[in-house]
Motif scaffolding. Sequence first.
Motif, PDB file in Angstrom:
ATOM      1  N   ALA A 112      55.866  27.820  33.504  1.00 43.58           N
ATOM      2  CA  ALA A 112      54.602  27.343  32.932  1.00 43.58           C
ATOM      3  C   ALA A 112      53.482  27.425  33.968  1.00 43.58           C
ATOM      4  O   ALA A 112      52.365  27.856  33.658  1.00 43.58           O
ATOM      5  CB  ALA A 112      54.746  25.913  32.413  1.00 43.58           C
ATOM      6  N   ALA A 113      53.776  27.027  35.194  1.00 42.92           N
ATOM      7  CA  ALA A 113      52.764  27.092  36.254  1.00 42.92           C
ATOM      8  C   ALA A 113      52.377  28.545  36.542  1.00 42.92           C
ATOM      9  O   ALA A 113      51.197  28.848  36.737  1.00 42.92           O
ATOM     10  CB  ALA A 113      53.286  26.419  37.514  1.00 42.92           C
ATOM     11  N   LEU A 114      53.357  29.435  36.551  1.00 43.46           N
ATOM     12  CA  LEU A 114      53.050  30.846  36.781  1.00 43.46           C
ATOM     13  C   LEU A 114      52.165  31.404  35.667  1.00 43.46           C
ATOM     14  O   LEU A 114      51.268  32.207  35.931  1.00 43.46           O
ATOM     15  CB  LEU A 114      54.340  31.662  36.897  1.00 43.46           C
ATOM     16  N   ARG A 115      52.399  30.981  34.436  1.00 46.92           N
ATOM     17  CA  ARG A 115      51.549  31.428  33.323  1.00 46.92           C
ATOM     18  C   ARG A 115      50.123  30.937  33.507  1.00 46.92           C
ATOM     19  O   ARG A 115      49.162  31.700  33.327  1.00 46.92           O
ATOM     20  CB  ARG A 115      52.110  30.951  31.983  1.00 46.92           C
ATOM     21  N   VAL A 116      49.954  29.661  33.875  1.00 46.87           N
ATOM     22  CA  VAL A 116      48.614  29.095  34.065  1.00 46.87           C
ATOM     23  C   VAL A 116      47.889  29.823  35.199  1.00 46.87           C
ATOM     24  O   VAL A 116      46.744  30.248  35.051  1.00 46.87           O
ATOM     25  CB  VAL A 116      48.693  27.575  34.354  1.00 46.87           C
ATOM     26  N   VAL A 117      48.558  29.984  36.327  1.00 40.97           N
ATOM     27  CA  VAL A 117      47.929  30.658  37.463  1.00 40.97           C
ATOM     28  C   VAL A 117      47.653  32.119  37.127  1.00 40.97           C
ATOM     29  O   VAL A 117      46.602  32.658  37.477  1.00 40.97           O
ATOM     30  CB  VAL A 117      48.796  30.522  38.730  1.00 40.97           C
ATOM     31  N   GLY A 118      48.568  32.752  36.416  1.00 42.35           N
ATOM     32  CA  GLY A 118      48.343  34.128  35.983  1.00 42.35           C
ATOM     33  C   GLY A 118      47.100  34.257  35.121  1.00 42.35           C
ATOM     34  O   GLY A 118      46.316  35.201  35.272  1.00 42.35           O
ATOM     35  N   GLU A 119      46.879  33.316  34.219  1.00 43.96           N
ATOM     36  CA  GLU A 119      45.671  33.334  33.387  1.00 43.96           C
ATOM     37  C   GLU A 119      44.417  33.133  34.238  1.00 43.96           C
ATOM     38  O   GLU A 119      43.402  33.787  34.009  1.00 43.96           O
ATOM     39  CB  GLU A 119      45.746  32.258  32.299  1.00 43.96           C
ATOM     40  N   LEU A 120      44.490  32.250  35.224  1.00 44.40           N
ATOM     41  CA  LEU A 120      43.348  32.044  36.120  1.00 44.40           C
ATOM     42  C   LEU A 120      43.031  33.326  36.888  1.00 44.40           C
ATOM     43  O   LEU A 120      41.862  33.693  37.050  1.00 44.40           O
ATOM     44  CB  LEU A 120      43.620  30.898  37.094  1.00 44.40           C
ATOM     45  N   VAL A 121      44.058  34.007  37.348  1.00 42.70           N
ATOM     46  CA  VAL A 121      43.866  35.273  38.059  1.00 42.70           C
ATOM     47  C   VAL A 121      43.193  36.282  37.137  1.00 42.70           C
ATOM     48  O   VAL A 121      42.228  36.963  37.513  1.00 42.70           O
ATOM     49  CB  VAL A 121      45.209  35.803  38.596  1.00 42.70           C
TER      50      VAL A 121
ATOM     51  N   ASP B 137      41.366  35.626  34.537  1.00 39.21           N
ATOM     52  CA  ASP B 137      40.012  35.154  34.225  1.00 39.21           C
ATOM     53  C   ASP B 137      38.980  35.605  35.253  1.00 39.21           C
ATOM     54  O   ASP B 137      37.805  35.754  34.929  1.00 39.21           O
ATOM     55  CB  ASP B 137      39.975  33.624  34.114  1.00 39.21           C
ATOM     56  N   VAL B 138      39.404  35.803  36.495  1.00 36.21           N
ATOM     57  CA  VAL B 138      38.465  36.250  37.527  1.00 36.21           C
ATOM     58  C   VAL B 138      38.586  37.755  37.788  1.00 36.21           C
ATOM     59  O   VAL B 138      38.084  38.266  38.782  1.00 36.21           O
ATOM     60  CB  VAL B 138      38.616  35.439  38.841  1.00 36.21           C
ATOM     61  N   GLY B 139      39.281  38.461  36.894  1.00 32.85           N
ATOM     62  CA  GLY B 139      39.347  39.914  36.967  1.00 32.85           C
ATOM     63  C   GLY B 139      40.517  40.488  37.741  1.00 32.85           C
ATOM     64  O   GLY B 139      40.564  41.690  37.989  1.00 32.85           O
ATOM     65  N   GLY B 140      41.467  39.655  38.117  1.00 33.74           N
ATOM     66  CA  GLY B 140      42.619  40.128  38.870  1.00 33.74           C
ATOM     67  C   GLY B 140      43.806  40.439  37.986  1.00 33.74           C
ATOM     68  O   GLY B 140      43.774  40.227  36.770  1.00 33.74           O
ATOM     69  N   THR B 141      44.839  40.939  38.604  1.00 33.81           N
ATOM     70  CA  THR B 141      46.097  41.234  37.923  1.00 33.81           C
ATOM     71  C   THR B 141      47.204  40.455  38.618  1.00 33.81           C
ATOM     72  O   THR B 141      47.491  40.714  39.791  1.00 33.81           O
ATOM     73  CB  THR B 141      46.413  42.743  37.990  1.00 33.81           C
ATOM     74  N   PRO B 142      47.807  39.492  37.929  1.00 37.09           N
ATOM     75  CA  PRO B 142      48.892  38.738  38.559  1.00 37.09           C
ATOM     76  C   PRO B 142      50.162  39.577  38.659  1.00 37.09           C
ATOM     77  O   PRO B 142      50.475  40.347  37.751  1.00 37.09           O
ATOM     78  CB  PRO B 142      49.097  37.550  37.615  1.00 37.09           C
ATOM     79  N   ALA B 143      50.851  39.440  39.778  1.00 35.71           N
ATOM     80  CA  ALA B 143      52.126  40.127  39.980  1.00 35.71           C
ATOM     81  C   ALA B 143      53.143  39.092  40.436  1.00 35.71           C
ATOM     82  O   ALA B 143      53.117  38.665  41.586  1.00 35.71           O
ATOM     83  CB  ALA B 143      51.985  41.232  41.017  1.00 35.71           C
ATOM     84  N   VAL B 144      54.002  38.676  39.526  1.00 33.35           N
ATOM     85  CA  VAL B 144      55.038  37.693  39.869  1.00 33.35           C
ATOM     86  C   VAL B 144      56.166  38.450  40.557  1.00 33.35           C
ATOM     87  O   VAL B 144      56.769  39.352  39.982  1.00 33.35           O
ATOM     88  CB  VAL B 144      55.544  36.950  38.612  1.00 33.35           C
ATOM     89  N   LEU B 145      56.427  38.080  41.807  1.00 39.63           N
ATOM     90  CA  LEU B 145      57.393  38.810  42.629  1.00 39.63           C
ATOM     91  C   LEU B 145      58.713  38.080  42.809  1.00 39.63           C
ATOM     92  O   LEU B 145      59.543  38.504  43.603  1.00 39.63           O
ATOM     93  CB  LEU B 145      56.775  39.117  43.992  1.00 39.63           C
ATOM     94  N   GLY B 146      58.886  36.993  42.088  1.00 41.39           N
ATOM     95  CA  GLY B 146      60.155  36.297  42.162  1.00 41.39           C
ATOM     96  C   GLY B 146      59.990  34.804  42.320  1.00 41.39           C
ATOM     97  O   GLY B 146      58.895  34.256  42.183  1.00 41.39           O
ATOM     98  N   ALA B 147      61.104  34.166  42.614  1.00 43.68           N
ATOM     99  CA  ALA B 147      61.138  32.712  42.770  1.00 43.68           C
ATOM    100  C   ALA B 147      60.610  32.309  44.148  1.00 43.68           C
ATOM    101  O   ALA B 147      60.281  33.154  44.991  1.00 43.68           O
ATOM    102  CB  ALA B 147      62.570  32.218  42.583  1.00 43.68           C
ATOM    103  N   LEU B 148      60.537  31.020  44.369  1.00 42.66           N
ATOM    104  CA  LEU B 148      60.003  30.509  45.634  1.00 42.66           C
ATOM    105  C   LEU B 148      60.810  30.961  46.845  1.00 42.66           C
ATOM    106  O   LEU B 148      60.277  31.012  47.954  1.00 42.66           O
ATOM    107  CB  LEU B 148      59.930  28.980  45.604  1.00 42.66           C
TER     108      LEU B 148
END
Length: 67
Positions: A11-20, A22-33
């Motif tokens: 859920a946190a990754l989705r929220v942060v991804g949307e914020l990214v 929103d400012v014109g970026g592309t989120p890239a989730v590279l794995g777990a912590l």
Amino acid sequence: MTVAMCGDDDAALRVVGELVRDVGGTPAVLGALDRVRQLEEVAGFVIGLSFAGFDPRSAVPGVPAAA
């Protein structure tokens, strides 16, 4: 700009991804912590190249995106 992210909370990754996005970026989730240390080391490498006057793209060649 691609923003590398790691996390264990979907859920946190989705929220942060949307914020990214929103400012014109592309989120890239590279794995777990447990991958964060690798991400930090790569960032240090890229920043070091930049401060030394080198283009990081010359050391990290472009790879075509997966289809």
